[in-house]
Motif scaffolding. Structure first.
Motif, PDB file in Angstrom:
ATOM      1  N   LEU A 108      18.269  -9.194 -23.570  1.00 49.83           N
ATOM      2  CA  LEU A 108      17.311  -8.293 -22.914  1.00 49.83           C
ATOM      3  C   LEU A 108      15.913  -8.565 -23.454  1.00 49.83           C
ATOM      4  CD1 LEU A 108      16.382  -5.607 -21.419  1.00 49.83           C
ATOM      5  CD2 LEU A 108      17.056  -4.404 -23.518  1.00 49.83           C
ATOM      6  N   TRP A 109      14.955  -8.725 -22.520  1.00 47.73           N
ATOM      7  CA  TRP A 109      13.544  -8.767 -22.896  1.00 47.73           C
ATOM      8  C   TRP A 109      12.880  -7.493 -22.385  1.00 47.73           C
ATOM      9  CZ3 TRP A 109      15.847 -13.272 -20.991  1.00 47.73           C
ATOM     10  CH2 TRP A 109      15.732 -14.434 -21.765  1.00 47.73           C
ATOM     11  N   VAL A 110      12.193  -6.797 -23.278  1.00 42.54           N
ATOM     12  CA  VAL A 110      11.353  -5.666 -22.862  1.00 42.54           C
ATOM     13  C   VAL A 110       9.931  -6.024 -23.289  1.00 42.54           C
ATOM     14  CG1 VAL A 110      10.816  -3.213 -23.154  1.00 42.54           C
ATOM     15  CG2 VAL A 110      13.199  -3.955 -23.078  1.00 42.54           C
ATOM     16  N   ALA A 111       9.060  -6.236 -22.293  1.00 41.62           N
ATOM     17  CA  ALA A 111       7.663  -6.612 -22.570  1.00 41.62           C
ATOM     18  C   ALA A 111       6.767  -5.405 -22.300  1.00 41.62           C
ATOM     19  CB  ALA A 111       7.256  -7.781 -21.686  1.00 41.62           C
ATOM     20  N   ILE A 112       5.972  -5.036 -23.298  1.00 40.93           N
ATOM     21  CA  ILE A 112       5.096  -3.861 -23.190  1.00 40.93           C
ATOM     22  C   ILE A 112       3.630  -4.312 -23.298  1.00 40.93           C
ATOM     23  CG2 ILE A 112       4.539  -1.585 -24.145  1.00 40.93           C
ATOM     24  CD1 ILE A 112       7.434  -1.813 -23.070  1.00 40.93           C
ATOM     25  N   ALA A 113       2.792  -3.787 -22.436  1.00 40.03           N
ATOM     26  CA  ALA A 113       1.367  -4.139 -22.427  1.00 40.03           C
ATOM     27  C   ALA A 113       0.770  -4.060 -23.830  1.00 40.03           C
ATOM     28  CB  ALA A 113       0.618  -3.197 -21.488  1.00 40.03           C
ATOM     29  N   ASP A 114       0.059  -5.117 -24.227  1.00 40.00           N
ATOM     30  CA  ASP A 114      -0.508  -5.180 -25.579  1.00 40.00           C
ATOM     31  C   ASP A 114      -1.894  -4.528 -25.598  1.00 40.00           C
ATOM     32  OD1 ASP A 114      -1.219  -5.726 -28.152  1.00 40.00           O
ATOM     33  OD2 ASP A 114      -0.935  -7.893 -28.047  1.00 40.00           O
ATOM     34  N   VAL A 115      -1.902  -3.218 -25.517  1.00 41.64           N
ATOM     35  CA  VAL A 115      -3.155  -2.449 -25.497  1.00 41.64           C
ATOM     36  C   VAL A 115      -3.893  -2.612 -26.832  1.00 41.64           C
ATOM     37  CG1 VAL A 115      -4.159  -0.144 -25.177  1.00 41.64           C
ATOM     38  CG2 VAL A 115      -2.115  -0.799 -23.899  1.00 41.64           C
ATOM     39  N   ALA A 116      -3.137  -2.696 -27.922  1.00 38.17           N
ATOM     40  CA  ALA A 116      -3.737  -2.779 -29.268  1.00 38.17           C
ATOM     41  C   ALA A 116      -4.598  -4.035 -29.444  1.00 38.17           C
ATOM     42  CB  ALA A 116      -2.646  -2.734 -30.329  1.00 38.17           C
ATOM     43  N   HIS A 117      -4.341  -5.072 -28.642  1.00 34.41           N
ATOM     44  CA  HIS A 117      -5.162  -6.289 -28.728  1.00 34.41           C
ATOM     45  C   HIS A 117      -6.597  -6.001 -28.305  1.00 34.41           C
ATOM     46  CE1 HIS A 117      -6.097 -10.607 -28.540  1.00 34.41           C
ATOM     47  NE2 HIS A 117      -6.802 -10.287 -27.461  1.00 34.41           N
TER      48      HIS A 117
ATOM     49  N   ASN B 106       0.428  -6.272 -13.899  1.00 32.88           N
ATOM     50  CA  ASN B 106       0.400  -6.506 -12.459  1.00 32.88           C
ATOM     51  C   ASN B 106       1.115  -7.817 -12.119  1.00 32.88           C
ATOM     52  OD1 ASN B 106      -1.173  -4.187 -12.284  1.00 32.88           O
ATOM     53  ND2 ASN B 106      -3.093  -5.311 -12.403  1.00 32.88           N
ATOM     54  N   PRO B 107       1.695  -7.917 -10.916  1.00 34.22           N
ATOM     55  CA  PRO B 107       2.471  -9.112 -10.575  1.00 34.22           C
ATOM     56  C   PRO B 107       1.610 -10.369 -10.425  1.00 34.22           C
ATOM     57  CG  PRO B 107       2.283  -7.653  -8.671  1.00 34.22           C
ATOM     58  CD  PRO B 107       1.714  -6.921  -9.834  1.00 34.22           C
ATOM     59  N   LYS B 108       2.233 -11.494 -10.800  1.00 37.06           N
ATOM     60  CA  LYS B 108       1.677 -12.842 -10.580  1.00 37.06           C
ATOM     61  C   LYS B 108       0.406 -13.145 -11.364  1.00 37.06           C
ATOM     62  CE  LYS B 108       4.802 -13.203  -7.247  1.00 37.06           C
ATOM     63  NZ  LYS B 108       6.092 -13.839  -7.532  1.00 37.06           N
ATOM     64  N   VAL B 109       0.075 -12.325 -12.381  1.00 38.79           N
ATOM     65  CA  VAL B 109      -1.091 -12.626 -13.222  1.00 38.79           C
ATOM     66  C   VAL B 109      -0.674 -12.608 -14.694  1.00 38.79           C
ATOM     67  CG1 VAL B 109      -2.880 -11.797 -11.621  1.00 38.79           C
ATOM     68  CG2 VAL B 109      -1.807 -10.180 -13.203  1.00 38.79           C
ATOM     69  N   GLU B 110      -1.359 -13.402 -15.502  1.00 44.98           N
ATOM     70  CA  GLU B 110      -1.044 -13.442 -16.932  1.00 44.98           C
ATOM     71  C   GLU B 110      -1.510 -12.160 -17.620  1.00 44.98           C
ATOM     72  OE1 GLU B 110      -2.779 -17.011 -18.508  1.00 44.98           O
ATOM     73  OE2 GLU B 110      -1.012 -18.204 -17.997  1.00 44.98           O
ATOM     74  N   ARG B 111      -0.669 -11.678 -18.511  1.00 47.21           N
ATOM     75  CA  ARG B 111      -1.004 -10.486 -19.283  1.00 47.21           C
ATOM     76  C   ARG B 111      -0.486 -10.645 -20.710  1.00 47.21           C
ATOM     77  NH1 ARG B 111      -4.396  -9.674 -16.208  1.00 47.21           N
ATOM     78  NH2 ARG B 111      -4.611  -8.011 -14.646  1.00 47.21           N
ATOM     79  N   LEU B 112      -1.180  -9.997 -21.647  1.00 47.77           N
ATOM     80  CA  LEU B 112      -0.743 -10.009 -23.049  1.00 47.77           C
ATOM     81  C   LEU B 112       0.271  -8.891 -23.249  1.00 47.77           C
ATOM     82  CD1 LEU B 112      -4.153 -10.469 -24.908  1.00 47.77           C
ATOM     83  CD2 LEU B 112      -2.660 -12.219 -23.913  1.00 47.77           C
ATOM     84  N   ALA B 113       1.315  -9.198 -24.014  1.00 46.50           N
ATOM     85  CA  ALA B 113       2.374  -8.193 -24.209  1.00 46.50           C
ATOM     86  C   ALA B 113       2.960  -8.272 -25.607  1.00 46.50           C
ATOM     87  CB  ALA B 113       3.480  -8.399 -23.178  1.00 46.50           C
ATOM     88  N   MET B 114       3.514  -7.135 -26.051  1.00 44.11           N
ATOM     89  CA  MET B 114       4.359  -7.080 -27.243  1.00 44.11           C
ATOM     90  C   MET B 114       5.789  -7.075 -26.724  1.00 44.11           C
ATOM     91  SD  MET B 114       2.406  -6.988 -29.897  1.00 44.11           S
ATOM     92  CE  MET B 114       3.536  -6.490 -31.189  1.00 44.11           C
ATOM     93  N   VAL B 115       6.614  -7.959 -27.262  1.00 49.64           N
ATOM     94  CA  VAL B 115       7.955  -8.136 -26.701  1.00 49.64           C
ATOM     95  C   VAL B 115       9.041  -7.776 -27.714  1.00 49.64           C
ATOM     96  CG1 VAL B 115       9.589  -9.825 -25.727  1.00 49.64           C
ATOM     97  CG2 VAL B 115       7.177  -9.905 -25.077  1.00 49.64           C
ATOM     98  N   VAL B 116      10.044  -7.047 -27.207  1.00 51.65           N
ATOM     99  CA  VAL B 116      11.264  -6.781 -27.964  1.00 51.65           C
ATOM    100  C   VAL B 116      12.358  -7.587 -27.269  1.00 51.65           C
ATOM    101  CG1 VAL B 116      12.930  -5.031 -28.697  1.00 51.65           C
ATOM    102  CG2 VAL B 116      10.509  -4.440 -28.534  1.00 51.65           C
TER     103      VAL B 116
ATOM    104  N   ASN C  68      14.506  -9.439 -32.009  1.00 50.01           N
ATOM    105  CA  ASN C  68      13.313 -10.195 -32.359  1.00 50.01           C
ATOM    106  C   ASN C  68      12.092  -9.497 -31.776  1.00 50.01           C
ATOM    107  OD1 ASN C  68      12.027 -12.293 -33.538  1.00 50.01           O
ATOM    108  ND2 ASN C  68      12.656 -13.864 -32.069  1.00 50.01           N
ATOM    109  N   PHE C  69      10.962  -9.579 -32.481  1.00 48.68           N
ATOM    110  CA  PHE C  69       9.731  -8.928 -32.010  1.00 48.68           C
ATOM    111  C   PHE C  69       8.595  -9.941 -32.113  1.00 48.68           C
ATOM    112  CE2 PHE C  69      12.509  -6.109 -34.381  1.00 48.68           C
ATOM    113  CZ  PHE C  69      12.735  -5.079 -33.483  1.00 48.68           C
ATOM    114  N   TYR C  70       7.762 -10.014 -31.076  1.00 53.51           N
ATOM    115  CA  TYR C  70       6.657 -10.980 -31.123  1.00 53.51           C
ATOM    116  C   TYR C  70       5.607 -10.667 -30.061  1.00 53.51           C
ATOM    117  CZ  TYR C  70       9.831 -13.034 -27.614  1.00 53.51           C
ATOM    118  OH  TYR C  70      10.673 -13.228 -26.549  1.00 53.51           O
ATOM    119  N   GLU C  71       4.418 -11.278 -30.272  1.00 52.34           N
ATOM    120  CA  GLU C  71       3.337 -11.180 -29.291  1.00 52.34           C
ATOM    121  C   GLU C  71       3.526 -12.303 -28.277  1.00 52.34           C
ATOM    122  OE1 GLU C  71       0.039 -11.588 -31.920  1.00 52.34           O
ATOM    123  OE2 GLU C  71      -0.109  -9.438 -32.295  1.00 52.34           O
ATOM    124  N   ALA C  72       3.286 -12.016 -26.999  1.00 51.59           N
ATOM    125  CA  ALA C  72       3.549 -13.020 -25.966  1.00 51.59           C
ATOM    126  C   ALA C  72       2.512 -12.954 -24.846  1.00 51.59           C
ATOM    127  CB  ALA C  72       4.942 -12.799 -25.384  1.00 51.59           C
ATOM    128  N   VAL C  73       2.552 -13.994 -24.021  1.00 50.61           N
ATOM    129  CA  VAL C  73       1.831 -13.999 -22.739  1.00 50.61           C
ATOM    130  C   VAL C  73       2.922 -13.958 -21.686  1.00 50.61           C
ATOM    131  CG1 VAL C  73       0.211 -15.215 -21.239  1.00 50.61           C
ATOM    132  CG2 VAL C  73       0.087 -15.533 -23.716  1.00 50.61           C
TER     133      VAL C  73
END
Length: 705
Positions: A284-293, A334-344, A358-363
């Motif tokens: 399972l990937w859960v990607a959450i918007a990286d607002v803290a960036h 939003n769909p089809k655009v690159e976004r920064l995320a924190m991923v679990v 695993n936890f990491y910063e992603a695009v």
């Protein structure tokens, strides 16, 4: 007129009583005072008069059973005053005490004020006291109707808990229109009319319009809703899109078919999910918007978000925690655009046991913006047209539904509670009018997202706990056994005898929910069970989450709309870099209290707007007949929830002419004195809409026999 000698005698008696009470460790009965002061029977009347004078002046206080003592023996407490529309109030102290305040002892304090209260007596129902001082006026804005009487203008506050009108001098009107809803602030405590003097700070408009009431709620609850010039300047410096510089050092997940699943009207997408079958089970990937960036600690943008604490959602507008550039654009997945995320990223066995996380910063790049309805149509209804539309994603969604069901079953087995109470959804048409108020749908797609978000929240909380980083847990304390004991008396009245366990556990509550399932009163009893639980809150001290039967839980998955999630994001980022924690425990203690309070205010505002919109929806239904269920009993009548719409109203006893009804000792049944006819919780009734008050937002029903 009493003689000087008599006055002196009374004064001396008062002094003697005060001197006696100072020497005593315990409070004294009147008979003890007589005994210690050697008062003969013929002089006892004078002692009683002196005691009465001392009570009136506040020099002594009275406990239950008429025991007397000095007020110093009862400390003064600070807390928040909540005033009932009938004039009395309660002070809720920081350490969990509740002090009853009679109407005359509220003095000039207003609902919501932070006050100092002194306990003056202990009754069978608990402590009772008076307001000593207003520490902080919480009510900055007063919303009301601007009325003209003769040549003078007054504001009639909307809130019945506000005890007086406000006089508005002509020069303080600022062109506000008569009979409009307005916002005023008090600029002087008294005027020639004996009322406070106010100034209009905003004309909200015609009270017949829904938008006017949305603004009324914003001002009535002091919801911050404007962006300062300093915040605007900071926004300009934030890029419009993800830059190559932003992507450095991040894991590239743009090829992973992550999707967002939200309601039809959602505008901010802060979570995206993807599930893949593996040889051992599932990933399972859960990607959450990286607002803290983008939102750094202690910037103006950060401080403004903290002061709001949460986004507030109305049926016709949102009061967001962040400006639109972030909430609907750069931090929205939003769909089809690159976004920064924190991923679990979590690997599960086929039985839903965690193998590794695993936890990491992603695009990332969301592959589709799906709605709950579309996912249900694919997974549950097997709608070929929708499946064809998302043919590349459909296999992934099937696997996701498989994993979600496994995780839900595991969670329910450990005791996680699911009350499944109906939530109202206000349907507004293109003209901006209320078309319907219906039960918000909750299907497999909603549950899928719920289960994945809970898994991610627990994973992050456990990781940060193991690493020893202080952060804000989402805690839900065990229920109060006394509160539950009162509730079980209601159940007993319905022939449901509950064996009290030594400890109230989630499993015990779960069994009760199952016991009520399918019964006519299930909805009501589930609601009462939920009300018997404590409110969840934020704290740096982990005591677990009772409702989810979770030993370690936090809020991580909605940083666009909840500030505590942003706190957790910042902490996770530091932990992943092995840097020192961004927050100290003492700092988090203060933040937890404040953010929990902001959450309560948002909930109150959302309830307020619903109450108004329900009244607007029912205003043209006067005379119509509906079926309902009794959900509350009081000495003046009973509350009814309608079956046809998610709307509540009241049947007043003065409108029931067939008998004189009184409330029974347990406070759960109204009994007719002559007929013995009863009205009790959970009873089904047929009612007619009698009256809708669009100033106080009351809906009054009349009983149809």
């Amino acid at each position: 007129m009493p003689s000087k000698k008599k006055k002196k005698s009374l004064y001396n008696l008062e002094e003697e009583i005060l001197s006696l009470l100072k020497k005593q460790k315990d409070f004294l009965f009147l008979r003890d005072i007589y005994h210690h002061l050697h008062v003969p029977p013929e002089k006892r009347k004078e002692i009683r008069r002196a005691v009465k004078k001392l009570l009136e002046s506040g020099k002594i206080i009275q406990l239950k059973r008429r025991k007397y003592g000095l007020p110093e023996k009862f400390p003064i407490y600070q807390g928040k005053l909540r005033v009932h529309p009938d004039g009395f109030g309660f002070v809720e102290t920081e350490d969990g005490k509740t002090i009853f305040i009679p109407p005359r002892k509220i003095k000039n304090a207003l609902n919501g004020d932070i006050v100092l209260a002194r306990i003056e007596k202990i009754t069978s129902k608990g402590p009772e006291g008076s307001i000593v001082k207003v520490v902080e006026r919480k009510r900055k804005n007063i919303v009301g109707y601007l009325v003209k009487r003769g040549k003078y203008f007054f504001v009639e506050p909307e809130d019945p808990r506000f005890p007086f009108e406000i006089f508005i001098p002509k020069k303080r009107l600022h062109e506000a229109k008569k009979n409009h809803l307005v916002v005023t602030k008090i600029i002087q405590n008294t005027s020639e009319f004996g009322l406070p003097v106010g100034e209009i700070i905003r004309d909200l408009g015609d009270p017949e319009k829904l938008e006017t009431h949305a603004w009324a709620v914003i001002y009535a609850h002091d919801l911050p809703h404007q962006w300062s010039s300093k915040v605007q300047k900071e926004l300009i410096r934030i890029p419009d899109e993800v830059t190559p510089e932003n992507k450095k050092g991040r894991v590239d997940l743009t090829e992973i078919p992550l999707v967002t699943i939200d309601g039809e009207n959602a505008r901010d997408f802060d979570d995206a999910v993807c599930v893949k079958r593996t040889k051992n089970g599932y990933k399972l990937w859960v990607a959450i918007a990286d607002v803290a960036h983008y939102v750094l600690k202690n910037t103006f943008l950060d401080r403004e978000a903290y002061s709001r604490g949460t986004s507030v959602y109305f049926p016709n507008m949102v009061v967001p925690m962040f400006p639109e550039k972030l909430s609907n654009h750069l931090c929205s997945l939003n769909p089809k655009v690159e976004r920064l995320a924190m991923v679990v990223e979590i690997d599960f066995t086929k039985d839903g046991e965690i193998i590794k996380q695993n936890f990491y910063e992603a695009v990332i790049k969301s592959h589709a913006r799906l709605t709950y309805t579309e996912v249900k149509e694919m997974i549950v209804d097997k709608n070929k047209k929708v499946i064809q539309k998302y043919e590349t994603l459909y296999p992934m969604l099937e696997v996701a539904a498989e994993l979600a069901l496994i995780l839900r079953e595991k969670r329910l087995k450990r005791g996680s509670l699911d009350f499944d109470l109906p939530e109202p959804e206000v349907i507004i048409n293109m003209k901006g009018e209320i078309e319907n108020i219906v039960k918000r749908e909750r299907n497999l797609a909603h549950m899928l997202i719920e289960d994945f978000m809970i898994a991610a929240n627990e994973a992050v909380a456990e990781y940060l706990t193991k690493r020893g980083y202080p952060f804000l847990y989402r805690i839900h304390e065990k229920p109060d056994p006394n509160k539950f004991k009162q509730l079980s008396e209601i159940f007993l009245a319905y022939g449901i005898d509950i064996n009290h366990p030594e400890e109230l556990t989630p499993h015990f509550f779960q069994e009760l929910i199952t016991k009520f399932s399918g019964k006519p009163y299930a909805y009501l009893f589930n609601f009462l069970l939920l009300r018997s639980l404590k409110q969840a809150r934020y704290s740096p001290e982990n005591v677990g989450h009772f409702g989810l039967a979770s030993t370690c839980y936090c809020h991580f998955t909605s940083p666009i709309r909840r500030y505590p999630d942003l706190v957790v994001h910042r902490t996770l980022k530091r932990a992943l870099r092995n840097k020192k924690p961004p927050y100290k425990e003492e700092e988090l203690e203060v933040m937890g209290k404040f953010l929990s309070e902001r959450e309560r205010i948002a909930e109150e505002a959302e309830r307020d707007i619903l109450k108004r919109f329900q009244a607007f929806f029912m205003k043209d239904k006067i005379g119509e007949v509906f079926h309902g269920i009794i959900t509350g009993i009081t000495a003046f009548g009973f509350f009814v929830d309608l079956e046809e719409y998610l709307v509540s109203g009241v049947v007043r006893l003065i409108d029931i002419k067939d008998d004189y009804y009184v409330l029974d000792e347990k406070g759960i049944t109204l009994v007719g004195k002559n007929t013995g006819k009863t009205f009790q919780l959970g009873q089904k009734v047929k009612v007619k809409v009698k009256e809708v008050d669009l100033k106080r937002f009351y809906i009054n029903f009349e009983l149809i026999n």
